[in-house]
Design an enzyme around this catalytic site. Structure first.
Site, short mmCIF file in Angstrom:
data_model
loop_
_atom_site.label_atom_id
_atom_site.label_comp_id
_atom_site.label_asym_id
_atom_site.label_seq_id
_atom_site.Cartn_x
_atom_site.Cartn_y
_atom_site.Cartn_z
N HIS A 28 -9.15 -12.25 2.94
CA HIS A 28 -10.25 -12.41 2.14
C HIS A 28 -10.05 -11.46 1.06
CE1 HIS A 28 -12.76 -12.56 6.18
NE2 HIS A 28 -12.41 -13.82 5.58
N PRO A 29 -8.92 -11.65 0.15
CA PRO A 29 -8.67 -10.80 -0.97
C PRO A 29 -9.51 -10.89 -2.05
CG PRO A 29 -6.99 -12.78 -1.14
CD PRO A 29 -7.88 -12.66 0.19
#
Length: 538
Positions: free
Chosen positions: A476-477
């Site tokens: 989930h960057p």
């Protein structure tokens, strides 16, 4: 001019933008994707994410720099490769986040991004299988969408182990939540998934492929964007490389970078927008000194724990190995049913680390399957197992993305997982809460022993050592092109890149703070809102 709009990146936000912008037949839209078509049996089969994440082909296999806080590891960081981006390889979980996430964005300077502003966009993008079917109800009044392109269903798998997990949450004081995507997020539930008819519903499936035949939409695949081109300070073209040939596409109105939290800042820097020192070190002329390009990198850090179940307890371990796996793949190909339709987690919960906490700060991912640690990699356990994988919802550890060279395809990535003391404290609480869950009457009779980290890991130092050595990216960057009203923000609340004209960033990289949960739904919403801003509908 070759186009009115060029979209760089065919991921979740990019697919939404291509759909919404090309809906106006007077707009010539070009979508550029570095990967291929994003199609494939392993992509469409829900359980195929284990293969597409771990093997190159449908994913770019990036690595972080070696990080001391996670035992010197270089974290594997897969990102989706092909039309649909990471919505092709994610765990299929549909999570909007908490209302307070977006209200906090607005209070921090992201004007127009509060919950009341974005809620209608979530509804517009989806068709939720359990939405209010009242034909007279307006979309504005219904918190769940009934006519959007993205198909969302509640996980339909019902097994004794998953039921016991939900019972166990109730026994530690976590209530059932019938829809964590409306109202309060607190509670335990079956996850909502981006699936339809037993197949993954990616952003490309939902938004792009149904409109690919529009005459004003051109989709270019296997094309790497090297940089944005400017006349003066106005963006008016992109330089792409495709099969060894370089091409320039000229743009009449706007260029939209939607390449994700790793690549969007890289493209800006390679185009002369970024920290002056970083650009100078790479021999790139500074067009606009923007110190926070690539900064503010955030991700969730998953702490997978597993238990060996007693003989006879339900688990998918037997079904996902050997001859049973072959049989189940064939069964799926014929019927779109069976174990190959499972997501990354069937059940889960949003919980408070302490009753005094205002809102949930820990998320659980639960699945009746387990893996063994083999030289740092997980392989399927030979026994029935259960995995509980909590994470800290709003981590404070922040990293950055920088250039590995002036023309390098892969950026230099530092996440700094577990460097914040509060993240370590909450991670310990999350792991101990997982043990509390297994000790309940609902689960304890099913469990033979804790497999990982194992009962011998009892102290805080021992549990943190396990987290450092075996914790993993949540995939989930976000945050590397932060949106805000202050002069240091990379983009303004209209997602326009500060210091230049004709250029926006529209993807998860603009999030000021990571949302409380999986990020794909929010990335799609950002695409929806960005399209409205471009077309001046807001």
């Amino acid at each position: 001019m070759d186009a009115d709009f060029v979209i760089v990146g065919g991921g979740s936000a990019g697919c939404v933008l291509a759909n919404r912008l090309s809906a106006d037949p007077s707009c010539r839209v070009v979508l550029i994707e570095a990967g291929g078509t994003g199609k494939g049996f392993m992509v469409s089969m829900p359980a195929g994410f284990g293969d597409t994440i771990s093997k190159p082909g449908h994913s770019w296999h990036y690595h972080s720099a070696a990080e001391d806080a996670i035992a010197g590891r270089q974290m594997l960081l897969p990102r989706g490769r092909g039309l649909g981006g990471s919505s092709n390889i994610n765990g299929l979980l549909y999570v909007r986040g908490q209302h307070e996430d977006y209200d906090d964005w607005e209070r921090g300077g992201a004007t127009g991004w509060g919950w009341d502003d974005v809620a209608p966009l979530f509804a517009r993008s989806e068709t939720y299988a359990n939405a209010n079917a009242n034909a007279n109800a307006s979309d504005a009044a219904d918190p769940r969408g009934r006519r959007g392109p993205l198909r969302v269903e509640e996980d339909a798998h019902d097994d004794p182990t998953s039921r016991a997990v939900l019972d166990a949450f109730e026994q530690i004081g976590v209530p059932r939540n019938p829809d964590y995507n409306t109202g309060s997020q607190l509670g335990a539930f079956h996850y909502q998934l981006t699936v339809y008819g037993g197949r993954r519903c990616s952003a490309a499936d939902a938004f792009l492929r149904p409109v690919m035949q529009r005459p004003n939409l051109q989709v270019i695949t296997d094309a790497h964007c090297r940089r944005v081109l400017f006349t003066g300070r106005r963006a008016d073209g992109v330089e792409i490389e495709q099969r060894g040939a370089t091409r320039i596409i000229r743009v009449a109105r706007e260029i939209i970078v939607a390449a994700g939290a790793y690549h969007s800042p890289q493209i800006l820097m390679q185009s002369g927008i970024g920290p002056a020192g970083e650009l100078a070190r790479n021999g790139i002329a500074v067009l606009h000194d923007s110190a926070q390009v690539g900064a503010n990198l955030q991700d969730h850090f998953i702490l997978t724990m597993s238990w060996r179940l007693r003989a006879g307890a339900f688990s998918y371990n037997r079904e996902l190995g050997g001859a049973r796996l072959v049989w189940n793949v064939l069964r799926y190909a014929a019927t779109r049913k069976g174990p190959m339709t499972i997501p990354a987690a069937q059940t889960g919960a949003f919980v408070k680390s302490d009753p005094a906490v205002y809102r949930p700060d820990i998320q659980f991912h639960c699945l009746p399957v387990s893996g063994e640690l083999d030289q740092g990699e997980r392989v399927l356990s030979p026994y029935p197992g259960l995995s509980l994988a909590p994470c800290v919802l709003r981590p404070r550890s922040v990293g950055h993305v920088s250039l590995a060279g002036p023309d390098a395809r892969t950026p230099h990535i530092v996440h700094n997982y577990l460097t914040d003391e509060d993240d370590r404290r909450l991670s310990l609480r999350a792991m101990r809460m997982a043990r509390e869950l297994v000790a309940t009457p609902a689960l304890s009779t099913m469990v033979e022993r804790e497999a990982y980290p194992g009962a011998a890991a009892g102290t805080d130092d021992e549990l943190l050592d396990y987290a450092r050595r075996f914790g993993n990216t949540g995939y989930h960057p976000v945050g590397t092109c932060r949106m805000g009203s202050d002069e240091n923000a990379v983009v303004d609340p209209q997602l326009r890149v500060r210091g230049v004209d004709g250029l926006r960033v529209i993807d998860a990289s603009v999030m000021p703070r990571i949302v409380s949960g999986n990020t794909n739904a929010a990335a799609i919403m950002i695409g929806e809102k960005g399209a409205d801003m471009i077309m001046q509908r807001v």
